[in-house]
Design an enzyme around this catalytic site. Structure first.
Site, PDB file in Angstrom:
ATOM      1  N   HIS A 136      58.460  46.657  41.714  1.00  0.00           N
ATOM      2  CA  HIS A 136      57.200  46.647  42.461  1.00  0.00           C
ATOM      3  C   HIS A 136      57.333  47.376  43.795  1.00  0.00           C
ATOM      4  CE1 HIS A 136      57.116  43.236  39.696  1.00  0.00           C
ATOM      5  NE2 HIS A 136      55.854  43.581  39.526  1.00  0.00           N
ATOM      6  N   CYS A 148      40.597  44.458  39.741  1.00  0.00           N
ATOM      7  CA  CYS A 148      39.837  43.790  38.690  1.00  0.00           C
ATOM      8  C   CYS A 148      40.527  44.027  37.354  1.00  0.00           C
ATOM      9  CB  CYS A 148      38.436  44.363  38.601  1.00  0.00           C
ATOM     10  SG  CYS A 148      37.529  44.190  40.121  1.00  0.00           S
TER      11      CYS A 148
END
Ligand code: GLN
Ligand code: ZN
Length: 765
Positions: free
Chosen positions: A699, A521
């Site tokens: 990443h 979120c």
């Protein structure tokens, strides 16, 4: 009577219950049963929150992503997952994130489905995978369960499904076959699904076709016709739902498709309401999205009623009301924001409040405005407080905006001249090495920040802790031998929030979470008022870092366009205007850094591409004001000051000209994951300034080898003149550990030197 409904409700929960349930389940600390229990409870709670509506949505809830749910419902599960043992939920999470809790091995067992942005929102969906031999089969269990559950709570349940054409549009063909070839097979499954829904007692089905707001080729328009003409014999009523924009040249098509009703985003397309009413056959209902499902502001109910009443007179019972789109994109309940300034609080509406607004509007139409006098009065008071509040309106900021000149966006000299001045000053080697800004954010750094915020750590102690961290970063970078250093950003929790907290015009919520993907979120800051810069924000840290080294220290800022695109933005003035205010604020910070003796300043525009409008025909308008804002922020400096910018997205080929117009001296971009394919743009367009194509993917925890970096650099050097090529990772290093970062950077530096040697040997021979 006017009918009220909702297109979708946030899933994550007021307190992010779904997030925590998912994450404990993934860690193996909770059973599947417990996870599904939480999901059940959340759904029930959310239907209670929507109880006042005539129709509640079902099937909008998802454990991870509604597009992935659709793939499972249609039996389109990637083969690599279907072959593995386990329950359906195991398969589901394997596609979602590469592994399920059943997979004990440390590394994931399959590669996860690709993820990309849902239209122009910050929500990411799992891309459906297609091939010419993709077969579909119906698996409606999940949807039916949610429907039965909803039916126990409310008399009128309207399932929400993603339409077949949008589903195909959102997916990716793995073998370059034409996705539309699959439409017939897909329609057979949809027909079967709609029959099952009828058997489950369903009357209306919301079928989302957001592609109707996109630029569609003839074949996609044809696909829509084919789909809905074939489905017209279905026993349920279809509410064809569009959102996020205007129908434009698809308007007539949308009105003509043989369905029982159409939903139009009246917030984004107010001018199309009248046209749609003219075109819409009289047997169809029209649902109008009159409350903005993408922002957090209260609706001006009186203003809406002013235009809606005549519409109601024309449509009567055919009029339905809803938010403009699913409320997935807003937080759940503003009532949770007890710590927010009360005046600002009175301007906010989250999902729960937005549905109240829909209900009030319907009541006013059905029973007259008198029936809601008090509510309208209270609403008018909030709207006018926001219009007049001195918290929102800062005359000096507006006045300064008026005084912006074109010259403010221009550097004093063109790039080639600046480059000479800068090279003489910095004396950097060929292929200079640097990083994107952040260094690993250890548990300890995070704890220090939390303690300081909570008032448990004195300011001097906090400062000392941050300085120690900066010193550590500087020492490590010097030991590695990087050419241009950074301070490491230990004081920043988030690149937008940090600056927002130091600027006027920003507010921060406590529970304003919005789903980004899966359990992730974000809590976007709220830009409620005119933005301005007070005291310098970063100079203290950067100056300190510079004092520790003789090498150039890059000051690190977040750019105006990124601040805008990652916030909830005020809706009472043009976005372009708010962006210019942000630009002036950042410009002030740039100038403070310059005055503090900092000679390199990076202004990150990570989210510039995200702001592109859905229709390509509108791209230039956006790019014009966005690039202008960046230039106002960046270009007030002397020739000696080197401006860097960074963008972390792939696919920039189609906007490379605009990026060049930013006129940053150096840009660093993500390219390693596509093996420098992104640089193809340089074959047709000579990027004029310096560029650092990311040479390894931050990443991943993997340490890139020297060879792999050299190979990438060689590729880059074929397109970019060596004197303009920089060497850096793809993005910031804050999510990595020092154990990963040190060897990776060390290999990067070795690779850069190797290439420089190769080049000088070639020149000598
Ligand atoms: N300077 C930021 C960092 O290094 C940039 C982050 C980003 O591009 N998302 O973390
Ligand atoms: Zn980045």
């Amino acid at each position: 009577m006017v009918t009220t409904h909702n297109l979708g409700f946030p899933r994550i929960g007021r307190n992010r219950e779904l997030k925590f349930a998912l994450e404990t389940y993934w860690k193996g600390e909770q059973t599947e049963h417990a996870l599904l229990e939480t999901a059940d409870t959340l759904r029930r709670r959310h239907w209670q929150d929507q109880a006042q509506l005539d129709w509640i949505p079902a099937g909008d809830f998802s454990l991870y992503d509604h597009v992935l749910d659709t793939s499972f419902m249609l039996g389109n599960v990637p083969e690599r997952v279907g072959a593995l043992a386990g329950s359906e939920l195991d398969s589901y999470f394997r596609v979602a994130r590469g592994r399920s809790p059943a997979d004990k091995a440390a590394c994931g067992c399959v590669h996860a489905g690709e993820m990309t942005k849902w239209f122009d929102t910050n929500y990411h969906y799992i891309v459906p995978e297609f091939a010419s031999d993709t077969c579909f089969s119906l698996n409606a269990g999940r949807l039916l369960d949610q429907i039965y559950q909803a039916q126990r709570m409310h008399p009128k349940v309207k399932p929400v499904i993603l339409g077949p054409v949008s589903y195909l549009w959102l997916g990716k063909s793995k073998d370059d076959s034409d996705k539309l070839e699959l439409l017939d097979a897909l329609l057979a499954i949809y027909a079967q699904l709609l029959n099952e829904l009828k058997i489950a007692g369903i009357d209306w089905v919301q079928i989302d076709e957001p592609v109707l707001v996109m630029e569609l080729s003839e074949s996609w328009k044809h696909a829509l016709r084919q789909a809905y003409y074939q489905l017209q014999t279905t026993p349920v009523k279809l509410l064809l739902t569009t959102y996020f924009g205007q129908l434009q040249d698809n308007l007539q098509l949308a009105c003509e498709l043989p369905v029982a009703g159409l939903h139009l985003d009246a917030v984004n397309a107010p001018d199309e309401v009248a046209k749609v009413i003219d075109w819409l056959p009289v047997h169809k209902i029209l649902s109008l999205g009159v409350v903005n499902g993408r922002n957090i502001w209260r609706t001006d109910l009186t203003a809406v009623l002013d235009w809606l009443e005549p519409v109601h007179v024309r449509l009567r019972d055919r009029l339905w009301l809803a938010p403009s789109c699913s409320l997935l994109h807003v937080p759940v309940d503003a009532a949770s924001e007890t710590k927010l300034d009360r005046e600002i609080y009175s301007w906010l509406a989250f999902a729960v409040q937005k549905l109240d607004e829909v209900a009030v509007l319907a009541k006013a139409l059905n029973h007259g405005r008198e029936s809601v006098t008090d509510i309208l009065r209270d609403n008018r008071a909030a709207i006018s407080s926001r219009k007049q509040s001195s918290r929102v309106h800062q005359p000096p900021v507006k006045a300064r905006l008026q005084q912006i000149t074109n010259a403010m966006g221009n550097r004093r000299s063109p790039y080639p001249q600046r480059a000479t001045v800068q090279q003489n000053q910095f004396r950097l080697p060929l292929f200079p090495t640097t990083t994107i800004g952040s260094f690993p954010q250890t548990q300890q750094i995070r704890q220090t920040r939390r303690d300081f915020r909570a008032g448990q750590l004195a300011e001097t102690d906090y400062r000392r802790a941050m300085q120690q961290e900066i010193e550590r970063c500087v020492r490590e970078q010097e030991a590695l031998g990087l050419d241009v250093l950074v301070h490491g950003e230990p004081e920043r929790n988030d690149m937008v929030e940090y600056f927002g907290e130091h600027l006027d015009g920003f507010a921060f919520t406590q529970f304003g979470w919005v789903q980004s993907y899966g359990s992730r979120c974000v809590k976007p800051p709220v830009i409620y008022g005119d933005v301005s810069h007070g005291q310098p924000i970063t100079t203290e840290w950067i100056q300190y870092a510079q004092s520790l080294t003789g090498k150039p220290m890059k000051g690190m800022l977040t750019g105006p366009v990124t601040m805008l695109n990652w916030s909830f933005v005020r809706d009472d003035q043009l976005r372009s205007e708010t962006c210019l205010q942000l630009a002036l604020a950042i410009r002030d910070e740039v100038s403070a850094l310059e005055q503090a003796g900092i000679r390199m300043i990076q202004i990150d525009e990570a989210a510039l591409r995200e702001g592109l409008p859905l229709r390509k025909s509108q791209w230039n308008t956006y790019l014009d004001w966005a690039i202008r804002a960046f230039r106002i922020a960046a270009n007030g400096v002397a020739d000696q000051t080197q401006i860097h910018t960074h963008m972390c997205y792939s696919e920039f080929n189609d906007i490379i000209e605009a990026i060049a117009r930013m006129d940053a001296d150096v840009i660093t971009i993500e390219t390693s994951r596509s093996a420098m394919e992104l640089l193809d743009a340089f074959d047709r367009f000579q990027y004029p300034n310096e560029i650092g194509p990311g040479v390894y993917d931050i990443h991943s925890p993997n340490i890139p080898s020297v060879d792999s970096i050299v190979r990438l650099l060689e590729k880059a050097a074929r397109r970019i003149p060596p004197e303009r090529l920089w060497v850096n990772p793809d993005c910031g290093l804050k999510t990595r550990t020092w154990e990963e970062v040190k060897p990776a950077l060390s290999n990067m530096i070795t690779a850069s030197r190797q290439l420089a040697n190769q080049l000088s040997r070639a020149a000598a021979s």
